[in-house]
Design a protein around this motif. Structure first.
Motif, short mmCIF file in Angstrom:
data_model
loop_
_atom_site.label_atom_id
_atom_site.label_comp_id
_atom_site.label_asym_id
_atom_site.label_seq_id
_atom_site.Cartn_x
_atom_site.Cartn_y
_atom_site.Cartn_z
N ILE A 21 73.37 8.53 35.27
CA ILE A 21 74.63 7.80 35.13
C ILE A 21 74.52 6.82 33.95
O ILE A 21 75.41 6.75 33.10
N ALA A 22 73.42 6.08 33.90
CA ALA A 22 73.22 5.11 32.81
C ALA A 22 73.18 5.81 31.46
O ALA A 22 73.74 5.32 30.47
N ARG A 23 72.53 6.96 31.39
CA ARG A 23 72.44 7.72 30.13
C ARG A 23 73.84 8.18 29.70
O ARG A 23 74.22 8.03 28.54
N GLU A 28 77.99 6.95 25.31
CA GLU A 28 79.39 6.82 24.93
C GLU A 28 79.69 5.53 24.17
O GLU A 28 80.79 5.36 23.64
N VAL A 29 78.74 4.61 24.10
CA VAL A 29 78.94 3.33 23.41
C VAL A 29 78.73 3.54 21.91
O VAL A 29 77.72 4.09 21.49
N ASP A 30 79.71 3.09 21.13
CA ASP A 30 79.60 3.21 19.67
C ASP A 30 78.39 2.45 19.15
O ASP A 30 78.14 1.32 19.55
N ILE A 47 65.54 5.70 29.32
CA ILE A 47 66.08 4.96 30.46
C ILE A 47 65.13 5.08 31.65
O ILE A 47 64.70 6.18 31.99
N VAL A 48 64.81 3.94 32.24
CA VAL A 48 63.93 3.92 33.41
C VAL A 48 64.62 3.11 34.50
O VAL A 48 65.07 2.00 34.27
N CYS A 49 64.69 3.70 35.67
CA CYS A 49 65.28 3.03 36.82
C CYS A 49 64.19 2.85 37.88
O CYS A 49 63.48 3.80 38.20
N SER A 74 74.66 -4.47 23.09
CA SER A 74 73.82 -4.62 24.28
C SER A 74 74.64 -5.08 25.48
O SER A 74 74.47 -4.57 26.59
N GLN A 75 75.54 -6.02 25.27
CA GLN A 75 76.39 -6.52 26.36
C GLN A 75 77.34 -5.44 26.87
O GLN A 75 77.55 -5.30 28.07
N ILE A 76 77.89 -4.67 25.95
CA ILE A 76 78.77 -3.56 26.35
C ILE A 76 78.01 -2.56 27.20
O ILE A 76 78.51 -2.10 28.23
N ILE A 77 76.79 -2.22 26.79
CA ILE A 77 75.97 -1.29 27.56
C ILE A 77 75.74 -1.85 28.96
O ILE A 77 75.94 -1.15 29.96
N GLN A 78 75.30 -3.09 29.06
CA GLN A 78 75.04 -3.70 30.37
C GLN A 78 76.28 -3.68 31.25
O GLN A 78 76.21 -3.29 32.42
N ASP A 79 77.41 -4.10 30.71
CA ASP A 79 78.64 -4.17 31.49
C ASP A 79 79.09 -2.79 31.96
O ASP A 79 79.42 -2.60 33.13
#
Length: 104
Positions: A21-23, A28-30, A47-49, A74-79
């Motif tokens: 899901i995270a990947r 999709e983030v520019d 990505i590691v969960c 980075s903030q966009i990815i986190q959100d």
């Protein structure tokens, strides 16, 4: 709060699903490139969960393209990762770390 009746055998499948899901969201983030797409020199997973005491911790390793604001991306990815995982699974990640390993 853990919405599933988890048995130890299930945890491996759940963390892999959360990684996917995270990947999906991150790609999709520019301005984002994963390590595996750009170089075989890096051996870290992109990505590691980890699930520790029923809490989800996610680490995302990316490259940011030149001319993109590292902090904003980075903030966009986190959100987006946090909200998508919550929406799809009803699990709120405890922490999402975005490691920018290079700017290209």
């Amino acid at each position: 709060y853990w919405p599933f009746g988890i048995v130890n055998g299930w945890i491996n499948s759940i963390d892999k699903a959360l990684e996917e899901i995270a990947r999906y969201v991150t790609v999709e983030v520019d301005g984002v490139e994963f390590l595996e797409e750009t170089s075989s020199l890096f051996k870290k997973q992109d990505i590691v969960c980890k699930i520790i005491n029923d809490e989800v911790y996610i680490t995302i390793n990316v490259r940011i393209r030149y001319n993109f604001n590292v902090g904003e991306v980075s903030q966009i990815i986190q959100d987006r990762v946090s909200q998508t995982i919550l929406h799809m699974t009803e699990i709120m990640p405890k922490k999402i770390d975005v490691n920018v390993v290079d700017i290209r």
